[in-house]
Design a protein around this motif. Structure first.
Motif, PDB file in Angstrom:
ATOM      1  N   THR A  76     -46.618 -31.931  67.241  1.00 38.36           N
ATOM      2  CA  THR A  76     -45.754 -30.761  67.402  1.00 38.36           C
ATOM      3  C   THR A  76     -46.566 -29.606  67.962  1.00 38.36           C
ATOM      4  O   THR A  76     -47.682 -29.322  67.481  1.00 38.36           O
ATOM      5  CB  THR A  76     -45.141 -30.350  66.049  1.00 38.36           C
ATOM      6  OG1 THR A  76     -44.428 -31.454  65.499  1.00 38.36           O
ATOM      7  CG2 THR A  76     -44.186 -29.174  66.220  1.00 38.36           C
ATOM      8  N   ASN A  78     -49.796 -35.987  64.489  1.00 37.93           N
ATOM      9  CA  ASN A  78     -49.139 -36.580  63.316  1.00 37.93           C
ATOM     10  C   ASN A  78     -50.124 -36.951  62.213  1.00 37.93           C
ATOM     11  O   ASN A  78     -49.731 -37.074  61.047  1.00 37.93           O
ATOM     12  CB  ASN A  78     -48.341 -37.827  63.730  1.00 37.93           C
ATOM     13  CG  ASN A  78     -46.946 -37.471  64.217  1.00 37.93           C
ATOM     14  OD1 ASN A  78     -46.636 -36.295  64.409  1.00 37.93           O
ATOM     15  ND2 ASN A  78     -46.107 -38.464  64.421  1.00 37.93           N
ATOM     16  N   GLN A 132     -41.913 -27.570  69.635  1.00 37.90           N
ATOM     17  CA  GLN A 132     -41.428 -28.758  70.346  1.00 37.90           C
ATOM     18  C   GLN A 132     -42.241 -29.992  69.955  1.00 37.90           C
ATOM     19  O   GLN A 132     -43.468 -29.950  69.867  1.00 37.90           O
ATOM     20  CB  GLN A 132     -41.511 -28.533  71.858  1.00 37.90           C
ATOM     21  CG  GLN A 132     -41.008 -29.700  72.689  1.00 37.90           C
ATOM     22  CD  GLN A 132     -41.057 -29.396  74.176  1.00 37.90           C
ATOM     23  OE1 GLN A 132     -41.129 -28.231  74.588  1.00 37.90           O
ATOM     24  NE2 GLN A 132     -41.021 -30.450  74.983  1.00 37.90           N
ATOM     25  N   ASP A 133     -41.547 -31.094  69.692  1.00 42.59           N
ATOM     26  CA  ASP A 133     -42.218 -32.362  69.428  1.00 42.59           C
ATOM     27  C   ASP A 133     -42.559 -33.040  70.745  1.00 42.59           C
ATOM     28  O   ASP A 133     -41.749 -33.041  71.689  1.00 42.59           O
ATOM     29  CB  ASP A 133     -41.328 -33.291  68.603  1.00 42.59           C
ATOM     30  CG  ASP A 133     -41.115 -32.782  67.190  1.00 42.59           C
ATOM     31  OD1 ASP A 133     -42.009 -32.072  66.669  1.00 42.59           O
ATOM     32  OD2 ASP A 133     -40.054 -33.080  66.601  1.00 42.59           O
TER      33      ASP A 133
END
Length: 266
Positions: free
Chosen positions: A179, A198, A217-218
């Motif tokens: 992210t 992650n 935003q991912d």
């Protein structure tokens, strides 16, 4: 009339009785062609009757006709029975064919469903692997400046990341899934993007000419996040890449070892 007699409830009339009944009242044909009537009193007698040519011929014709009728009826019954049997056999064959086709269709549908499910599982597994994979931030590039290289160009006295050779406008990719936590001007880093990965680590991409993502935003492995450039404290266009244990400056770790740990050889 003469020659008639009770047959009884379960007794079939004799051929003579049946034939005589069929021709009763019909004139006996004489050899001379003259019609002779049958005398009722004579026929009523119980005494033996003398043979008469016309009567004998009528009896014979009646017997022949009765036999033909019986034979025809028997043939018709056999034909009807055979037709019924053939119809039933055809019906059974058609029903068996329908069942076989339905079963084949069911098996084909089940096979197609299993194949579809297998493809979906394979696609999900491939996507899972892709999302858990890592890539190089610049495709087909190489490290032009090593980690912790010494120079007066950096305020810390040593290089806190690695530089990838890249001309301005080269696509910059997120190395893994994460992210975006920073996207914008970063002082000496120029236009930069920081991504929280992650696994809890952070990666930084500096000196870009343009940024293509926003905070929150991912991103996924290989996704373009901007274009390389020469913004900030640089001597020429390239991509500055850092790996960190935290979001703040000074928590840097060896980027080459970091990438190799995740399967990327640089």
């Amino acid at each position: 009339m003469g020659f008639t007699r009770a047959t009884g409830k379960h007794r079939r009339p004799s051929r003579l009785t049946r034939t005589t009944a069929q021709v009763a009242g019909v004139a006996a044909i004489t050899t001379t062609g003259v019609v002779g009537g049958l005398a009722a009193p004579a026929l009523a007698a119980d005494t033996a009757i003398a043979p008469h040519d016309g009567l004998t011929q009528a009896v014979a014709i009646g017997d022949s006709l009765a036999e033909k009728i019986d034979a025809q009826a028997t043939a018709q019954q056999k034909a009807a029975a055979q037709a019924k049997a053939e119809a039933e056999a055809k019906k059974k064959a058609e029903e068996a064919k329908r069942k076989a086709e339905a079963e084949a269709k069911k098996r084909a549908a089940e096979k197609a469903e299993k194949e579809r499910e297998a493809k979906e599982r394979a696609a999900r597994e491939a996507e899972r692997k892709r999302l858990n994979s890592f890539v190089s931030p610049i495709s087909g590039s190489y490290v032009s400046t090593a980690y912790q290289a010494g120079s007066g160009l950096w305020s810390s006295g040593s290089h806190t990341g690695i530089d990838f050779h890249a001309s301005s406008g080269t696509s910059v990719h997120a190395v893994g899934r994460g992210t975006v936590v920073e996207a914008g001007w970063g002082g000496a880093y120029g236009n930069n993007v920081v991504i929280k990965m992650n696994d809890g680590t952070y990666t930084q991409y500096g000196h870009m000419s343009s940024i293509g993502v926003s905070v929150g935003q991912d991103v996924t492995p290989g996704q373009q996040i901007g274009l390389s450039g020469a913004t900030g404290n640089v001597t020429g266009p390239h991509l500055h890449f850092e790996a960190r244990t935290g979001a703040d400056y000074g928590s840097d770790i060896d980027p080459v070892a970091y990438l190799r740990q995740h399967g990327v050889n640089v």
